[in-house]
Design an enzyme around this catalytic site. Structure first.
Site, PDB file in Angstrom:
ATOM      1  N   GLU A   1      -3.146  10.381 -16.048  1.00  0.00           N
ATOM      2  CA  GLU A   1      -3.229  11.838 -15.867  1.00  0.00           C
ATOM      3  C   GLU A   1      -1.873  12.522 -15.976  1.00  0.00           C
ATOM      4  O   GLU A   1      -1.331  13.033 -14.979  1.00  0.00           O
ATOM      5  CB  GLU A   1      -3.904  12.188 -14.536  1.00  0.00           C
TER       6      GLU A   1
ATOM      7  N   GLU B   1     -12.838   8.435 -15.527  1.00  0.00           N
ATOM      8  CA  GLU B   1     -13.103   8.448 -14.085  1.00  0.00           C
ATOM      9  C   GLU B   1     -14.283   9.383 -13.840  1.00  0.00           C
ATOM     10  O   GLU B   1     -14.238  10.552 -14.232  1.00  0.00           O
ATOM     11  CB  GLU B   1     -11.887   8.955 -13.293  1.00  0.00           C
TER      12      GLU B   1
HETATM   13  C1  GAL Z   1      -7.586  11.264 -10.342  1.00  0.00           C
HETATM   14  C2  GAL Z   1      -6.607  10.105 -10.479  1.00  0.00           C
HETATM   15  C3  GAL Z   1      -7.067   8.887  -9.718  1.00  0.00           C
HETATM   16  C4  GAL Z   1      -7.541   9.272  -8.349  1.00  0.00           C
HETATM   17  C5  GAL Z   1      -8.647  10.281  -8.470  1.00  0.00           C
HETATM   18  C6  GAL Z   1      -9.241  10.694  -7.148  1.00  0.00           C
HETATM   19  O1  GAL Z   1      -6.917  12.463 -10.487  1.00  0.00           O
HETATM   20  O2  GAL Z   1      -6.434   9.756 -11.827  1.00  0.00           O
HETATM   21  O3  GAL Z   1      -6.013   7.971  -9.636  1.00  0.00           O
HETATM   22  O4  GAL Z   1      -6.483   9.790  -7.623  1.00  0.00           O
HETATM   23  O5  GAL Z   1      -8.147  11.423  -9.096  1.00  0.00           O
HETATM   24  O6  GAL Z   1     -10.259  11.638  -7.329  1.00  0.00           O
END
Ligand code: GAL
Length: 627
Positions: free
Chosen positions: A142, A314
């Protein structure tokens, strides 16, 4: 589409890993993302590598037939590295050091850190580049998360000066392009140019735009250095990065040009709570998300991706920890979000994360497993999603209806010079997207330099800089066109074009904007079921375009000139809905007004219907295409 999960073996005892891997396979997951935060375990001291644990983790996953997306760990440089080079951290806009103790504590312009990032990337790629389990690489994590693209450090300033010299050639050219005669801001050399923070009042918008472009280019260069190493040492593996929601700190078209697959991280409930949605939408959609949040990004990033290849790296599996409020999704939502990504053409949905960790910052963030290792509700939904995907089989190819023309510089410019609260090119694009999706249409995002072939309807929500390529693409297309305010209002250096807005589109729109004003609440001009609000362009007399929507007091809210409609006000609400509906019907598209929380996605073989508040989805055969 495959399913996967983000896994942190370093959080758990090694004795548990084999069971985790087996459960992942049994759940129907096939791609496991690991490693992106593990630098301190890979290299606990400068030059001393500990590979044994990661070797074992890789072998354990491989033994279950799972593929691995390996992350380069550059988002989390270890303490010893920061102590070695204390000036590698970014400085924030107020000039404060961004300290160690969380993540992303580095400045993209710091040469020393760039060398270290290349070194650790090379080390990991040398170790695992040819391993048969490695299917893909994720660079860093990110870019820009926690507001980390812009740095106001000496390293950034020095690099900015070089970047300016490269772009403008001579300091006279820069002074002329920026209009530095104003307020005696002229420079005698590039070495005199400072960063645009900490000025007494606002800095020159052209200075800011150059800094935004520079900051974006630094991200692209940082990423490209890793990509080059990975391509050399791990041939044949896809390279990806995980972009974020509603994030415009760097140009995603540029980043994606160096990647095989553009990934993004989908947190529909967190985004609803944290971004610009009305209080009533926040309540109404609290447990399912606004029905356009995930799809908007699916389509935007598909449009940014080099060959249209994209994935969700994610996926929210339950409550997150970082929003103002963090409710749990409705039963069925995790499955619905997963199937929706498939409907929009994702290659992968990877849940974040396998198991909720008992320690540290994300203690309150759900996983597919609870902290005690037992299943959380999303585990069963992931399994159901895997079954549903298998049953769906080939869903067919995407179908083109409408295109939205979007550019990152447009958002930078509206941020730099909003001319009133909440006027943002990104949110104008979101609202146009939403209006089109309420009509049951598919929407693609295209860069202003791209062709518009195959689209019956083209919407340009807010595009201050109009490149020649777009003028040509619009001339070559016979689509219905809707153009929003501020379009064509600036040249590439943020100055007003001699012919005024809409600049190069003057002939196409059949009008000239003589004056623009932004409207505070209370200054609306009312139509029957809609209003002019936030923004009003006054058109110069003698225009060829005909006023189309007119308020009760006679103020035109939009104009029509042949197949082109131009909005004189901010694209929003009932007016936007009516104008886009009219344009879609004129374009011959099959319009279907959907219920507020329902969306459709049509492919050559399948029509998906997604009912967000009901948390149900269905896929039917696309009869229109079959006949
Ligand atoms: C994203 C990040 C992850 C984790 C996640 C939690 O922004 O890439 O590592 O922190 O959020 O929601």
């Amino acid at each position: 589409m495959e399913l996967g999960v983000c896994y942190y073996p370093e959080h758990w005892p090694q004795e548990r890993w084999a069971q985790d891997a087996r459960m992942m396979r049994e759940t129907g997951l096939s791609q496991i993302r690991i490693g992106e935060f593990a630098w301190s375990r890979i290299e606990p001291e400068p030059g001393r590598f500990e590979w044994a644990w990661l070797d074992d983790a890789v072998e354990t996953l491989h033994a279950e037939g799972l593929g691995i997306i390996m992350g380069t760990p550059t988002a989390t440089p270890p303490k010893w590295l920061v102590d070695q080079m204390p000036d590698m951290v970014a400085l924030d806009r107020q000039g404060r050091r961004r300290g160690f103790g969380s993540r992303r504590h580095y400045c993209f312009s710091h040469e020393g850190y760039r060398a270290e990032a290349a070194r650790i990337t090379r080390a990991v790629a040398e170790r695992y580049g040819e391993h048969p389990a490695i299917t893909a690489w994720q660079t860093d994590n990110e870019y820009g998360c926690h507001d980390t693209v812009q740095s106001f450090s000496p390293a950034a300033r020095d690099a900015f000066r070089l970047w300016l010299a490269e772009r403008y050639g001579t300091i006279e050219a820069l002074n002329a392009a920026w209009g530095n005669v104003f307020w005696s801001m002229e420079y005698r050399s590039f070495g005199e140019v400072e960063l645009p923070n900490l000025t007494v009042t606002e800095a020159n918008p052209a200075h800011w735009l150059a800094f935004r472009r520079f900051s974006s280019d630094q991200v692209i260069a940082f990423n490209r250095a890793q990509v080059d190493i990975l391509r050399e040492l791990s041939p044949g593996r896809a390279i990806t990065h995980n972009a974020m929601g509603f994030y415009t700190g760097y140009d995603h078209f540029d980043l994606a040009a160096d990647l095989d697959v553009l990934g993004w991280d989908s947190y529909p409930l967190g985004f609803l709570e944290m971004f610009r949605f009305s209080e009533s939408d926040k309540v109404k959609f609290a447990r399912c998300g606004h029905p356009d949040i995930a799809a908007f990004h699916h389509d935007l990033y598909r449009g940014c991706a080099r060959d249209g290849r994209w994935s969700v790296l994610e996926q929210q599996p339950g409550p997150v920890n970082w929003a103002r409020h963090n409710p749990a999704p409705l039963p069925g939502m995790v499955k619905l979000w997963t199937l929706e990504a498939a409907a929009h053409g994702a290659e992968l949905v990877s849940y974040f994360r396998w198991r909720q960790f008992t320690h540290a910052q994300e203690q309150m963030h759900a996983g597919l497993l609870r902290p005690d290792g037992e299943p959380a509700p999303a585990l069963a939904e992931a399994r159901e999603a895997a079954d549903a995907l298998a049953e769906l089989g080939d869903i067919g190819a995407p179908v083109k209806h409408a295109a939205i023309v979007f550019d990152y510089a447009a958002e930078w410019m509206t941020q730099i010079q909003p001319q009133g609260e909440c006027r943002s090119a990104l949110w104008a694009a979101f609202d146009c997207y939403s209006a089109l999706r309420r009509l049951g249409l598919n929407v693609d995002f295209v860069h202003p330099s791209q062709l518009l072939e195959g689209y019956a309807l083209v919407v340009i929500p807010c595009l201050p800089i109009v490149p020649d390529a777009l003028v040509e693409a619009l001339a070559a297309s016979d689509a219905q066109v809707v153009i929003g305010p501020r379009t064509g209002s600036r040249d590439a250096e943020f100055s007003i074009p001699p012919e005024l807005a809409p600049g190069k589109l003057t002939e196409l729109c059949g009008l000239t904007v003589a004056k623009s004003e932004s409207l505070r609440p209370g200054l609306e001009h009312k139509g029957d079921s809609w209003a002019i609000a936030r923004w009003l362009d006054h058109v110069a007399p003698g225009h060829a375009a005909e006023p189309e929507w007119i308020t009760d007091d006679g103020t035109p809210a939009s104009f029509r000139h042949g197949r082109v409609r131009t909005l004189a006000t901010w694209p929003q609400g009932a007016l936007l809905q009516q104008v886009t509906e009219c344009a879609a019907r004129d374009a011959g598209l099959a319009v279907e007004i959907l219920a507020e929380g329902t969306r459709k996605r049509t492919t050559s073989r399948t029509v998906f219907t997604l009912d967000y508040p009901g948390s149900v989805w269905k896929a039917e055969q696309n009869r229109a295409e079959v006949q």
